[in-house]
Scaffold this active site. Structure first.
Site, PDB file in Angstrom:
ATOM      1  CE  LYS A 121      58.083   7.222  26.747  1.00 55.38           C
ATOM      2  NZ  LYS A 121      57.443   6.387  25.712  1.00 55.38           N
ATOM      3  CG  ASP A 139      59.199   4.683  29.978  1.00 55.92           C
ATOM      4  OD1 ASP A 139      60.087   4.419  30.826  1.00 55.92           O
ATOM      5  OD2 ASP A 139      59.042   4.015  28.948  1.00 55.92           O
TER       6      ASP A 139
END
Length: 211
Positions: A121, A139
């Site tokens: 991420k 996310d």
DNA sequence: AACTCGGGGCA
DNA sequence: TGCCCAGAGTT
């Protein structure tokens, strides 16, 4: 309506709701973006932003952070020093940037993910926002929003990435990230989504099906 | 791909 | 206090 057909409508609606879409993710340098993103993991944004002000005034770049005493960093960020590791991680990262990347932030996923505290991420945030690469950082906010609106077909972040990449508005990766993130954080919340103030109910599969 | 980890927000 | 969440690291 297909996901691709929803994009222009989302863009119009979110542009009005979030007039300065890049403000929160705009850091002066790739280095500060990278560090800020590592800092942001498992923390609340307000607190992180406050701390970053201080942190970056002490060490604005890799050279100064690498030269800063670890205890000073620890002390500066102590209220979000998750697992007691974050200070060590950003310190180590800045040293690695110096020794292995000529003091710059690398621009490939492989190199980024080799840095301590940097996972998929965080790597994607840097690739998209610092280097303009067409990748999506998924996310939990982005995943949830994408599921509810109907922009993706699974709850697997890795697959959602690819589905979102396919519909990124041309040249607007950063805005796209920002809209989905802020919308998930402030309106389309995990617990009690605030559909009353949601600007995109007309595009939302979940809203329509539950209405 | 699923699981683990455990600080912090929030009820 | 207890539940839930966030993502990196691990299996």
């Amino acid at each position: 309506m297909t996901p691709a057909e929803k994009i222009p409508l989302l863009h119009v609606a979110f542009s009005m709701k979030f007039p300065s879409p890049k403000s929160e993710l705009r850091y002066d340098t790739p280095f500060q973006l990278l560090i800020a993103t590592i800092m942001a993991a498992q923390s609340t944004d307000r607190k992180v932003n406050e701390i970053n002000q201080t942190l970056f005034s002490i060490c604005p770049d890799a050279v100064s952070m690498a030269a800063t005493d670890l205890n000073t960093i620890r002390d500066t960020i102590k209220s979000i020093n998750y697992y007691n590791n974050k200070a060590k991680n950003i310190h180590t990262v800045s040293k690695i940037l110096l020794t292995e990347h000529g003091g710059t932030v690398p621009s490939t996923r492989e190199e980024l993910e080799r840095l301590p505290g940097v996972g998929r991420k965080t790597a994607n945030v840097v690739l998209a926002n610092a280097f303009g690469q067409p990748v999506m950082a998924v996310d939990t906010h982005v995943q949830r929003v994408s599921n509810r609106i109907g922009l993706c077909s699974t709850t697997t972040p890795r697959e959602t990435e690819d589905e979102l990449i396919a519909i990124i508005p041309p040249g607007q990766v950063a805005d796209f990230h920002h809209y989905l993130l802020l919308h998930g954080r402030y309106t389309c919340k995990a617990r009690k989504p605030e559909c009353e103030t949601c600007p995109v109910t007309h595009v939302c599969d979940t809203y329509k099906s539950e209405k």
